[in-house]
Design a protein around this motif. Structure first.
Motif, PDB file in Angstrom:
ATOM      1  N   ASP A 184      29.845  32.574  48.874  1.00 57.46           N
ATOM      2  CA  ASP A 184      28.933  31.652  49.540  1.00 57.46           C
ATOM      3  C   ASP A 184      29.237  31.601  51.040  1.00 57.46           C
ATOM      4  OD1 ASP A 184      30.961  29.729  50.146  1.00 57.46           O
ATOM      5  OD2 ASP A 184      30.653  28.701  48.246  1.00 57.46           O
ATOM      6  N   PRO A 185      28.316  31.094  51.847  1.00 55.03           N
ATOM      7  CA  PRO A 185      28.484  31.118  53.306  1.00 55.03           C
ATOM      8  C   PRO A 185      29.693  30.340  53.813  1.00 55.03           C
ATOM      9  CG  PRO A 185      26.196  30.692  52.720  1.00 55.03           C
ATOM     10  CD  PRO A 185      26.983  30.584  51.465  1.00 55.03           C
ATOM     11  N   SER A 186      30.222  29.414  53.019  1.00 57.83           N
ATOM     12  CA  SER A 186      31.362  28.613  53.473  1.00 57.83           C
ATOM     13  C   SER A 186      32.703  29.304  53.233  1.00 57.83           C
ATOM     14  CB  SER A 186      31.355  27.246  52.780  1.00 57.83           C
ATOM     15  OG  SER A 186      31.503  27.394  51.384  1.00 57.83           O
ATOM     16  N   GLY A 187      32.688  30.486  52.611  1.00 56.53           N
ATOM     17  CA  GLY A 187      33.932  31.237  52.439  1.00 56.53           C
ATOM     18  C   GLY A 187      34.555  31.155  51.071  1.00 56.53           C
ATOM     19  N   ASN A 188      33.815  30.663  50.085  1.00 56.79           N
ATOM     20  CA  ASN A 188      34.311  30.631  48.711  1.00 56.79           C
ATOM     21  C   ASN A 188      33.782  31.845  47.949  1.00 56.79           C
ATOM     22  OD1 ASN A 188      35.659  27.993  48.845  1.00 56.79           O
ATOM     23  ND2 ASN A 188      33.575  27.200  49.058  1.00 56.79           N
ATOM     24  N   ALA A 189      34.647  32.499  47.194  1.00 60.58           N
ATOM     25  CA  ALA A 189      34.252  33.682  46.439  1.00 60.58           C
ATOM     26  C   ALA A 189      34.812  33.587  45.029  1.00 60.58           C
ATOM     27  CB  ALA A 189      34.742  34.944  47.124  1.00 60.58           C
ATOM     28  N   ARG A 190      34.110  34.213  44.091  1.00 61.39           N
ATOM     29  CA  ARG A 190      34.558  34.182  42.687  1.00 61.39           C
ATOM     30  C   ARG A 190      34.172  35.485  41.999  1.00 61.39           C
ATOM     31  NH1 ARG A 190      33.967  29.381  38.261  1.00 61.39           N
ATOM     32  NH2 ARG A 190      35.870  28.788  39.380  1.00 61.39           N
ATOM     33  N   ALA A 191      35.054  35.930  41.098  1.00 61.84           N
ATOM     34  CA  ALA A 191      34.767  37.059  40.224  1.00 61.84           C
ATOM     35  C   ALA A 191      35.556  36.846  38.939  1.00 61.84           C
ATOM     36  CB  ALA A 191      35.155  38.383  40.885  1.00 61.84           C
ATOM     37  N   ARG A 192      35.340  37.714  37.978  1.00 65.50           N
ATOM     38  CA  ARG A 192      36.132  37.690  36.742  1.00 65.50           C
ATOM     39  C   ARG A 192      36.932  38.981  36.645  1.00 65.50           C
ATOM     40  NH1 ARG A 192      32.611  35.957  31.650  1.00 65.50           N
ATOM     41  NH2 ARG A 192      34.699  35.698  30.752  1.00 65.50           N
ATOM     42  N   LEU A 193      38.081  38.867  36.015  1.00 69.50           N
ATOM     43  CA  LEU A 193      38.967  40.009  35.873  1.00 69.50           C
ATOM     44  C   LEU A 193      38.420  40.983  34.830  1.00 69.50           C
ATOM     45  CD1 LEU A 193      41.805  41.012  36.858  1.00 69.50           C
ATOM     46  CD2 LEU A 193      42.728  39.987  34.777  1.00 69.50           C
ATOM     47  N   VAL A 194      38.423  42.255  35.176  1.00 68.37           N
ATOM     48  CA  VAL A 194      38.044  43.321  34.256  1.00 68.37           C
ATOM     49  C   VAL A 194      39.316  44.073  33.881  1.00 68.37           C
ATOM     50  CG1 VAL A 194      36.716  45.446  33.973  1.00 68.37           C
ATOM     51  CG2 VAL A 194      35.739  43.537  35.262  1.00 68.37           C
ATOM     52  N   VAL A 195      39.629  44.114  32.593  1.00 62.49           N
ATOM     53  CA  VAL A 195      40.880  44.718  32.125  1.00 62.49           C
ATOM     54  C   VAL A 195      40.572  45.968  31.309  1.00 62.49           C
ATOM     55  CG1 VAL A 195      42.958  44.387  30.737  1.00 62.49           C
ATOM     56  CG2 VAL A 195      42.019  42.469  32.062  1.00 62.49           C
ATOM     57  N   ASP A 196      41.133  47.080  31.734  1.00 58.96           N
ATOM     58  CA  ASP A 196      41.023  48.334  30.992  1.00 58.96           C
ATOM     59  C   ASP A 196      42.439  48.792  30.648  1.00 58.96           C
ATOM     60  OD1 ASP A 196      40.586  50.800  29.924  1.00 58.96           O
ATOM     61  OD2 ASP A 196      39.657  51.686  31.700  1.00 58.96           O
ATOM     62  N   THR A 197      42.839  48.569  29.412  1.00 61.68           N
ATOM     63  CA  THR A 197      44.208  48.884  29.001  1.00 61.68           C
ATOM     64  C   THR A 197      44.473  50.386  28.911  1.00 61.68           C
ATOM     65  OG1 THR A 197      43.587  48.668  26.669  1.00 61.68           O
ATOM     66  CG2 THR A 197      44.488  46.707  27.765  1.00 61.68           C
ATOM     67  N   ARG A 198      43.445  51.206  29.193  1.00 60.24           N
ATOM     68  CA  ARG A 198      43.626  52.672  29.196  1.00 60.24           C
ATOM     69  C   ARG A 198      43.979  53.195  30.586  1.00 60.24           C
ATOM     70  NH1 ARG A 198      37.752  53.968  27.210  1.00 60.24           N
ATOM     71  NH2 ARG A 198      37.501  52.452  28.907  1.00 60.24           N
ATOM     72  N   HIS A 199      44.009  52.324  31.587  1.00 69.21           N
ATOM     73  CA  HIS A 199      44.269  52.793  32.951  1.00 69.21           C
ATOM     74  C   HIS A 199      45.683  53.376  33.034  1.00 69.21           C
ATOM     75  CE1 HIS A 199      44.726  52.849  37.302  1.00 69.21           C
ATOM     76  NE2 HIS A 199      43.418  52.669  37.410  1.00 69.21           N
ATOM     77  N   PRO A 200      45.837  54.618  33.519  1.00 62.60           N
ATOM     78  CA  PRO A 200      47.144  55.282  33.444  1.00 62.60           C
ATOM     79  C   PRO A 200      48.207  54.730  34.387  1.00 62.60           C
ATOM     80  CG  PRO A 200      45.543  56.683  34.545  1.00 62.60           C
ATOM     81  CD  PRO A 200      44.779  55.515  33.986  1.00 62.60           C
ATOM     82  N   HIS A 201      47.811  53.986  35.415  1.00 61.62           N
ATOM     83  CA  HIS A 201      48.811  53.384  36.305  1.00 61.62           C
ATOM     84  C   HIS A 201      49.037  51.923  35.957  1.00 61.62           C
ATOM     85  CE1 HIS A 201      51.139  52.559  39.933  1.00 61.62           C
ATOM     86  NE2 HIS A 201      50.376  51.495  40.127  1.00 61.62           N
ATOM     87  N   LEU A 202      47.979  51.145  35.849  1.00 60.69           N
ATOM     88  CA  LEU A 202      48.116  49.718  35.590  1.00 60.69           C
ATOM     89  C   LEU A 202      48.659  49.444  34.189  1.00 60.69           C
ATOM     90  CD1 LEU A 202      44.755  48.597  37.228  1.00 60.69           C
ATOM     91  CD2 LEU A 202      47.049  48.246  38.145  1.00 60.69           C
ATOM     92  N   PHE A 203      48.346  50.325  33.241  1.00 60.37           N
ATOM     93  CA  PHE A 203      48.890  50.220  31.886  1.00 60.37           C
ATOM     94  C   PHE A 203      49.571  51.538  31.533  1.00 60.37           C
ATOM     95  CE2 PHE A 203      45.815  46.795  31.899  1.00 60.37           C
ATOM     96  CZ  PHE A 203      46.446  45.791  31.163  1.00 60.37           C
ATOM     97  N   ASP A 204      50.586  51.863  32.316  1.00 61.09           N
ATOM     98  CA  ASP A 204      51.374  53.073  32.078  1.00 61.09           C
ATOM     99  C   ASP A 204      51.990  53.057  30.680  1.00 61.09           C
ATOM    100  OD1 ASP A 204      53.328  55.320  32.943  1.00 61.09           O
ATOM    101  OD2 ASP A 204      54.653  53.659  32.411  1.00 61.09           O
ATOM    102  N   HIS A 205      52.308  51.876  30.189  1.00 61.78           N
ATOM    103  CA  HIS A 205      52.809  51.709  28.830  1.00 61.78           C
ATOM    104  C   HIS A 205      52.194  50.442  28.242  1.00 61.78           C
ATOM    105  CE1 HIS A 205      55.563  49.693  31.632  1.00 61.78           C
ATOM    106  NE2 HIS A 205      55.748  48.803  30.676  1.00 61.78           N
ATOM    107  N   GLU A 206      52.301  50.292  26.940  1.00 59.46           N
ATOM    108  CA  GLU A 206      51.664  49.168  26.251  1.00 59.46           C
ATOM    109  C   GLU A 206      52.283  47.834  26.682  1.00 59.46           C
ATOM    110  OE1 GLU A 206      50.602  47.697  21.680  1.00 59.46           O
ATOM    111  OE2 GLU A 206      51.669  49.584  22.034  1.00 59.46           O
ATOM    112  N   LEU A 207      51.426  46.862  26.966  1.00 58.37           N
ATOM    113  CA  LEU A 207      51.860  45.530  27.375  1.00 58.37           C
ATOM    114  C   LEU A 207      51.144  44.480  26.532  1.00 58.37           C
ATOM    115  CD1 LEU A 207      51.650  46.044  31.243  1.00 58.37           C
ATOM    116  CD2 LEU A 207      53.759  45.850  29.915  1.00 58.37           C
ATOM    117  N   ASP A 208      51.787  43.319  26.369  1.00 58.37           N
ATOM    118  CA  ASP A 208      51.151  42.240  25.608  1.00 58.37           C
ATOM    119  C   ASP A 208      50.591  41.159  26.525  1.00 58.37           C
ATOM    120  OD1 ASP A 208      53.420  40.954  26.521  1.00 58.37           O
ATOM    121  OD2 ASP A 208      53.966  40.084  24.577  1.00 58.37           O
ATOM    122  N   HIS A 209      50.479  41.476  27.838  1.00 55.00           N
ATOM    123  CA  HIS A 209      49.950  40.515  28.797  1.00 55.00           C
ATOM    124  C   HIS A 209      49.327  41.291  29.961  1.00 55.00           C
ATOM    125  CE1 HIS A 209      54.036  41.521  30.106  1.00 55.00           C
ATOM    126  NE2 HIS A 209      53.628  41.305  31.342  1.00 55.00           N
TER     127      HIS A 209
END
Length: 339
Positions: free
Chosen positions: A222-247
């Motif tokens: 919005d014009p006043s400087g507030n922003a919002r999005a939602r997290l998109v999680v892809d557990t197949r990503h080779p860097h962010l999920f290099d190994h299995e995690l429970d969080h």
């Protein structure tokens, strides 16, 4: 934290090797390609737990990496990762923390001092991370965690300062901590548990090129400087999920904060997202983020100012990541116009 006026000692730097990476288990990675640490030396010891010990850690960052994409500088997340690996490696190699311990990052902070030092050159850069450690021990002398201050030198140039804190717990203690998080999932409102694959934002709006690296939905700003999005999680990503995690790992949360900050600053100030570089990070993780709870990412964008640290125009952005009414991370970024 004050930037040191001299490089790590020549004697310790001469002993550091760059010809092979360390065993992947010592930095908690499954893929050898995701290991950046090559060596370390104990530079000084002054009574760990009472005063400080200094370690110098050698590393190389890849000039080409899925996360780095086509950036002219070493990527924000790769810097975070090499700092994380430095702390984990020192804990195992020098402080006798058992390999089966669970590591919990309490905080991660850094401030760029030289953007030029982070530019990717024509050959792999030699990094030295000078790590001052203040360890906490129990009565038996076992290390329970440590706080650290660090300086990253890139080809002998001081590129950034960093600090943070880690806690080490046994598998049993970690299971008890995770049980608390699972209780939060069980009591969450039904709408909070709807985390089927969300539609990611267009990469260009976030300063990204590769759709695989997008971790937020299309932001609202919005014009006043507030922003919002939602997290998109892809557990197949080779860097962010290099190994299995429970969080949801901390680096994924930091990347979501970076992407929302870049998108919001670009939209509010009429800038190109790919021209924006994170030059300062302050992050705190009060709760585990659950994979099966919806995560909102909220940002508050400040005004344009001159950064004294790097001499660039920059914008501060404060970000909260929340799940079911609980804050899972608090992140403050400084986003600078550099290209």
């Amino acid at each position: 934290m004050t930037l040191p006026t001299k490089l790590p000692s020549a004697s310790s730097r001469d002993r550091l090797r760059y010809d092979a990476t360390v065993p992947r288990a010592l930095v908690h990675r499954a893929s050898v390609a995701e290991v950046f640490i090559t060596d370390s030396v104990a530079a000084a010891t002054n009574g760990i737990g009472r005063a400080e010990a200094t370690f110098e850690v050698a590393a190389q960052l890849p000039r080409g990496h899925l996360i780095g994409e086509r950036s002219a500088t070493y990527d924000f997340l790769l810097i975070v990762e090499v700092l994380r690996q430095s702390g984990v490696f020192v804990a195992h190699r020098h402080l006798d923390v058992p390999l089966d311990s669970a590591f919990i990052f309490k905080a991660m902070n850094y401030q760029v001092r030289s953007v030029d030092a982070l530019r990717i050159g024509t050959r792999p850069a030699h990094l030295v991370i000078s790590l001052d450690v203040r360890a906490e021990r129990n009565r038996a002398g076992r290390v329970l965690g440590f706080d650290f201050d660090a300086v990253m030198f890139v080809d002998d140039v001081p590129a950034l300062e960093a600090s943070g804190g880690l806690v080490f717990v046994s598998k049993r203690a970690f299971s008890m901590l995770r049980a608390k998080g699972r209780d939060r999932v069980r009591t969450a409102a039904p709408a909070s548990t709807l985390v089927s694959r969300l539609a990611p934002a267009a990469p260009a709006a976030l300063g990204r090129h590769d759709p695989r690296n997008v971790v937020v939905t299309e932001p609202t700003v919005d014009p006043s400087g507030n922003a919002r999005a939602r997290l998109v999680v892809d557990t197949r990503h080779p860097h962010l999920f290099d190994h299995e995690l429970d969080h949801v790992p901390g680096n994924l949360q930091l990347e979501a904060a970076r992407q929302l900050a870049v998108a919001a600053v670009a939209r509010l100030h009429g800038l190109f997202p790919e021209q924006l570089l994170v030059t300062e990070l302050r992050a705190h993780f009060p709760e585990f983020a659950e994979l099966d709870l919806a995560t909102t990412v909220d940002a508050r964008v400040g005004g344009v100012r001159q950064s004294k640290a790097v001499g660039l125009l920059s914008v501060p952005v404060d970000i909260l990541l929340e799940q079911s009414g609980s804050t899972v991370s608090e992140v403050a970024l400084e986003v600078a116009l550099w290209a």
